[in-house]
Design a protein around this motif. Structure first.
Motif, PDB file in Angstrom:
ATOM      1  N   PRO A 113       0.808  -1.227   0.000  1.00  0.00           N
ATOM      2  CA  PRO A 113       0.000   0.000   0.000  1.00  0.00           C
ATOM      3  C   PRO A 113       0.841   1.277   0.000  1.00  0.00           C
ATOM      4  N   ILE A 157      -5.846   4.935  -0.280  1.00  0.00           N
ATOM      5  CA  ILE A 157      -4.928   3.802  -0.135  1.00  0.00           C
ATOM      6  C   ILE A 157      -4.103   3.946   1.143  1.00  0.00           C
ATOM      7  N   LEU A 207      -5.625  -3.014  -4.412  1.00  0.00           N
ATOM      8  CA  LEU A 207      -4.842  -1.907  -4.963  1.00  0.00           C
ATOM      9  C   LEU A 207      -5.029  -1.787  -6.470  1.00  0.00           C
TER      10      LEU A 207
END
Length: 471
Positions: A38, A88, A103
């Motif tokens: 991330p 995110i 993602l």
């Protein structure tokens, strides 16, 4: 500097998404590296945002006019990249089902919105929106395949409406180019055969935007999805639909009677209905979803004015909307225990609680945050255009939304947290990490700064409306 360099941000986003899609299922990402994914991907999106702000200032047209880089595209793409990067970073990744796929879907949805923002014809508008919507379906289906299928069916209806509308409008204009369509509309009268496909177009976009009363499939899907999946459906995909709507309104602006009344009715239902529903429910994610519906109604109200000031206000508000709607579910985390999950979070997770509070208040239009200044810009355009009845309904909806947001703040900061011994799985606090804390602080700063620097940001939105040729 060659003109093709303006495509670098899009290329960076889509290549990263494809690498994640390829590496995740085949085990190309080591398990020990996955907690860092991330942060790496958020960094990639930030780099794409910086490149967009630098390279995107160049006004170019590529692929025979199918790709147009102007101030409108710059504003829209910068807003979606900023929202995705913040979501995110702020997300509670312990509540997500698949880090690589989660993602990748964020990046593919952002890429779809970027394609729609720079679209110069019907094909690119449709393709960009459908890509973002498909990413939303996958994100929902990761946890709830049944809701993913339901969203897919509703999306099929939206696609059918859009394709039918585009086909009839293309038959009228003789071209799929938006500039050509605008020129034809200046020479064409308002007729029923033309009004019907335009109605189909905006009906399909209303389904994609999750705007009342067309939110029957998207709201349940957002409630059952992972936090980032909910943000995709409520924020990114809805923003993509509004970007397409703004471009179509600009192209059809010589004949506002084709769509203004329809948009005004949708806006009124969404503003009042969203605020009332947010006040009626108690679950935090459901309340956030209906607050987003209410603010989406304000964006639609700006489109109904059919003037440059109104569309500039709608675009300005859209930037605030995507921040609250896309990042709000991310900072909420799982919250599977309902309101009790947030009790006392102001003392236990102060940064995340502040981000939740700011997201709720901005979507409710509370001053002096981003949502307030966006709604104020739209309200000024409504008053200037004489739409006082729509303005009154909007104010009513905002009052209801603000009351709902304050109820959530009461739980965050006044209610006592449950005892740790009694805190079950559904009441578990979001994981505390450096990245999530930084993301939560970033969301607070960005939403506050959006209001502080409202004048220059609105100036860019105004330039975006000018770029579309609005009077």
């Amino acid at each position: 500097m060659t003109k093709e360099l303006v495509l670098v941000p899009e290329a960076l986003v889509v290549v990263t998404a494809l690498l994640l899609l390829l590496a995740g299922p085949i085990g190309g990402v080591r398990r020990s590296w996955r907690p860092q994914l991330p942060a790496v991907v958020a960094g990639v999106v930030v780099v794409a945002l910086v490149l967009e702000l630098w390279l995107g200032a160049t006004l170019v047209s590529l692929f025979g006019g199918a790709f147009v880089q102007d101030r409108f595209a710059l504003f829209a793409k910068a807003a979606v990249l900023l929202a995705v990067a913040t979501a995110i970073a702020a997300a509670d990744w312990s509540a997500e089902d698949s880090v690589p796929l989660g993602l990748a879907m964020q990046l593919l949805a952002a890429f779809g919105v970027m394609v729609a923002a720079s679209a110069g014809d019907f094909v690119a508008l449709w393709a960009g929106l459908e890509l973002a919507a498909a990413a939303g379906v996958v994100a929902v289906g990761l946890r709830r395949p049944d809701l993913g299928l339901r969203l897919l069916v509703a999306g099929g209806v939206a696609t059918a409406l859009l394709v039918s509308g585009f086909a009839f409008v293309y038959a009228t204009a003789g071209s799929a180019d938006l500039l050509t369509l605008r020129g034809v509309m200046q020479l064409t009268g308002s007729t029923v055969p033309l009004a019907i496909p335009v109605l189909l177009l905006f009906g399909g976009l209303a389904v994609r935007a999750s705007i009342a009363p067309f939110h029957i499939a998207s709201i349940p899907a957002a409630l059952g999805a992972t936090p980032l999946g909910a943000g995709l459906v409520l924020g990114v995909v809805a923003a993509g639909a509004f970007i397409v709507a703004i471009k179509l309104v600009a192209a059809l602006s010589p004949l506002p009677q084709l769509f203004s009344t329809y948009l005004a009715v949708i806006a009124a239902v969404a503003m009042v209905g969203g605020g009332a529903a947010a006040l009626a429910v108690r679950a935090p994610r459901a309340r956030l979803a209906y607050l987003a519906v209410g603010q989406a109604g304000w964006v639609a109200a700006g489109l109904a004015t059919n003037y440059r000031d109104g569309l500039a206000g709608a675009l300005f508000l859209l930037g605030a909307f995507i921040l609250g709607a896309a990042c709000g579910p991310a900072v909420l985390g799982g919250v599977e225990g309902g309101e009790a999950s947030l009790a006392g979070m102001g003392s236990l997770r102060p940064a995340r609680a502040a981000a939740i509070a700011v997201a709720f208040l901005s979507l409710a239009g509370a001053p002096p945050l981003a949502g307030f200044f966006g709604e104020f810009a739209v309200a000024a355009a409504l008053a200037q255009g004489g739409h006082f009845e729509l303005l009154a309904l909007g104010v009513l909806g905002s009052v209801l939304s603000l009351a709902a947001a304050l109820a959530t703040l009461r739980v965050l900061y006044i209610q006592s947290p449950p005892e740790e011994a009694r805190r079950g799985t559904g009441l578990a606090l979001p994981a505390l990490t450096g990245l999530s804390t930084a993301g939560a602080v970033t969301l607070v700063v960005v939403i506050a700064a959006y209001g502080v620097f409202g004048n220059p940001i609105f100036g860019l939105a105004f330039q975006g409306a000018e770029a579309l040729g609005l009077r």
